[in-house]
Write an enzyme that holds these catalytic residues in place. Sequence first.
Site, PDB file in Angstrom:
ATOM      1  CB  SER A 150      66.126 107.630   4.062  1.00  0.00           C
ATOM      2  OG  SER A 150      67.241 108.419   4.415  1.00  0.00           O
ATOM      3  CE1 TYR A 176      67.504 103.968   7.504  1.00  0.00           C
ATOM      4  CE2 TYR A 176      68.966 105.506   6.378  1.00  0.00           C
ATOM      5  CZ  TYR A 176      67.743 105.230   6.960  1.00  0.00           C
ATOM      6  OH  TYR A 176      66.754 106.191   6.988  1.00  0.00           O
TER       7      TYR A 176
END
Length: 302
Positions: A150, A176
């Site tokens: 991501s 994350y």
Amino acid sequence: MKTEFGFSSTALEVSEGIDLTGRRAVVTGASSGIGVETARALATRGAEVTLAVRDTEAGERTARDIGGNVHVARLDLTDLASVEAFTSAWTGPLHVLVNNAGVMATPQQHTEQGWEWQFATNHLGHFALTTNLHQALKAAGNARIVSLTSTGHMISPVVFDDIHYAFRPYDPWSAYGQSKTANVLFAVEATRRWAEDGITANAVMPGAILTNLQRHTEGQGSGTMPAELLKTVEQGAATSVLVATSPLLEGIGGRYFNDCDEAQTVDRRGELPRLQGVARYALDPDAAARLWAYSENLLAKA
């Protein structure tokens, strides 16, 4: 490298004309979101596809919807026994492994081993899965690994001194971010180690897609994206399918792709929400080798 495809391309468009008959693929997290469309495109082009999912009932519904030569097997990436059971049951070659499953910005949680939940799910579980399947990938002769990452990787490098938040305050987004950086570093080192076995790995940023992945983000993540930057699930699966199937990627590994093209390396994060490129630290071969050794050590002690 550049391709003819882009932001709006779909998984079926990028794989048009590609015959995957006789090839076997595994897609993790393929009972919802872009995993479903990734599996659908691979199966539509003739591959034998295994949906590796926690919820096998949902997986069976997905398999019936897709049709073709699609199987379902249970896989919980936070449970090493589940990973071991899945890989022990696998026989024969594996041509495509799409490490698609993941979690985003979860509340603070640790596995029974004390591993931070997002790092354990997004990186360590896939690391264990892929290394256990090394011989099956090698047997394929020209296997490809797709590691879903991501632009969130730009939030944080892997903080080797405190990966599991034993000392620093927990932040769901930095956790994350480092897990997504780990996904890129994994592709770099897997290619370096296994290219001689005919195995290549690339990292893929699918884009901003509204799926179950955002359930912990409370309006952040893709929910804050302008409408023109959001993709459908069919578009979100396109870069994964391109990297998994395109003849243009033969022998190419250790790279980062988004919008169906290789991304530019950058040394400074841009302004949200239009993050572009890949952070240089995510492609650092020394960090990639360090992460691999660290991951092996953690799993050996588990």
